[in-house]
Design an enzyme around this catalytic site. Structure first.
Site, mmCIF file in Angstrom:
data_model
loop_
_atom_site.group_PDB
_atom_site.id
_atom_site.type_symbol
_atom_site.label_atom_id
_atom_site.label_comp_id
_atom_site.label_asym_id
_atom_site.label_seq_id
_atom_site.Cartn_x
_atom_site.Cartn_y
_atom_site.Cartn_z
ATOM 1 N N SER A 101 -44.588 78.259 6.088
ATOM 2 C CA SER A 101 -44.630 76.878 5.330
ATOM 3 C C SER A 101 -43.604 76.964 4.037
ATOM 4 C CB SER A 101 -46.047 77.324 4.579
ATOM 5 O OG SER A 101 -46.249 76.059 3.755
ATOM 6 N N TYR A 132 -51.784 80.934 -1.008
ATOM 7 C CA TYR A 132 -51.237 80.423 0.313
ATOM 8 C C TYR A 132 -49.725 80.791 0.404
ATOM 9 C CZ TYR A 132 -50.262 77.308 4.356
ATOM 10 O OH TYR A 132 -49.805 76.832 5.508
ATOM 11 N N LYS A 175 -54.648 66.862 4.577
ATOM 12 C CA LYS A 175 -53.396 66.626 3.836
ATOM 13 C C LYS A 175 -53.184 65.289 3.423
ATOM 14 C CE LYS A 175 -51.342 71.029 5.567
ATOM 15 N NZ LYS A 175 -50.098 71.713 5.908
ATOM 16 N N ALA A 176 -52.098 65.086 2.808
ATOM 17 C CA ALA A 176 -52.106 63.795 2.101
ATOM 18 C C ALA A 176 -51.985 62.661 3.066
ATOM 19 C CB ALA A 176 -50.733 63.756 1.211
ATOM 20 N N ARG A 269 -40.580 68.040 -3.207
ATOM 21 C CA ARG A 269 -40.203 68.892 -1.934
ATOM 22 C C ARG A 269 -39.625 68.494 -1.130
ATOM 23 N NH1 ARG A 269 -45.312 72.236 -0.503
ATOM 24 N NH2 ARG A 269 -44.545 73.683 -2.200
#
Length: 306
Positions: A101, A132, A175-176, A269
């Site tokens: 990730s 994570y 997730k978003a 990111r």
């Protein structure tokens, strides 16, 4: 991944998930479908036995709402990769793929919304996402050492925000992209004219559509690239711009209520795709709008069917 392998004509496929079979979004009759907890060593042996290739996509994880509030559970995913690597070595697996990730990247390189795209070397000196990210970085090293010490051919991709149909869209692990689709759809169907956004909406991300993820995963598996590679889109957007896209797809404009106390992750990111282009001659290229349109339609169908 299973659907894509079936489409390509592979016939000896085993799919494994911890969820009960009736909760899987996709199941195929000619595939061996197993419900197993891959944190357990014996389950990993059962999952791996007779396999030439292993794709380890398993983890106890979700979006930032889950990751920031369940760090111990995220760390326990180290059992999955460790036991799968042990089983793969013992049972003669030829190639082993690990889905890492972008959360492995150092936090001090993601402070600004105007983030410099993250290149593979930015993972060190190490300061990844707590919980994570540390598990993913540790498991990358496990893959490396199993390759160097035992000759198991391991390949690693650092996924950047994968989204698309047939993914989690409700329940706290979404997730978003899926969460925003669900919020917009629910507001539209209920006649509400507002939604909640986590953070300021100015935080930036890139999002990779599932089809690009599948293609890149198989290219990396088949390649001679032994070190981790970024696998993500470099189309950088703010969360507000992501909401703009979903509103445009939905044909609605909503008032945005910003929850500044909610989990929001790093400020910026993005994926630097220089290395994957150099090594594989390819990088993810599906436009965010195109992928979000397909994702929105699928989630809309799930909500209205329910």
């Amino acid at each position: 991944m299973v659907a894509d392998l079936v489409r390509q004509g592979y016939q000896r496929i085993r799919a494994v998930d911890i969820k009960p079979l009736d909760e899987w979004y996709q199941r195929f009759p000619d595939v061996e479908n197993l419900q197993l907890d891959l944190q357990e060593k014996d389950a990993c042996a059962e999952a791996t036995r007779g396999s030439a290739v292993v794709f380890n996509l398993a983890a106890d994880m979700g979006g930032m709402g889950f990751i920031e509030n369940n760090r111990a559970l995220c760390m326990l995913s180290v059992l999955i990769n460790t036991h799968l690597l042990m089983a793969a070595r013992e049972l003669g697996v030829r190639r082993f793929f690990f889905s890492s990730s972008a959360c492995v990247y150092a936090a001090d390189k993601q402070i600004s919304e105007n983030v410099v795209p993250l290149k593979e070397s930015d993972a060190y000196p190490a300061m990844p996402e707590d919980g994570y990210g540390w598990e993913k970085l540790f498991s990358e090293r496990m893959c490396r050492h199993f390759r160097e010490d035992f000759g198991l051919q391991t390949r690693v991709a650092r996924y950047h925000n994968v989204y698309g149909p047939n993914g989690t869209w409700t329940g706290g692990r979404e997730k978003a992209p899926a969460a925003i689709c669900r919020k917009v759809i629910e507001a539209k169907l209920a006649g509400r004219q507002e939604i909640e956004i986590w953070g300021t909406g100015n935080q930036t991300r890139s999002f990779m559509y599932i089809d690009d993820c599948l293609k890149g995963t198989q290219m990396i598996l088949d390649s001679d690239v032994e070190d981790p590679l970024n696998l993500g889109s470099d189309e950088l957007v703010t969360v507000n711009q992501l909401v703009d896209i979903v509103e445009q797809i939905a044909g609605i404009e909503l008032k945005r209520n910003y929850n500044l106390g909610a989990p929001k992750g790093v400020n910026g990111r993005n994926s630097d795709n220089t290395l994957i282009k150099q090594r594989l001659g390819w990088a993810p290229g599906i436009r965010l709008y195109d992928g979000m349109e397909k994702t929105y339609r699928w989630i809309y169908d799930q909500i209205t069917a329910a």
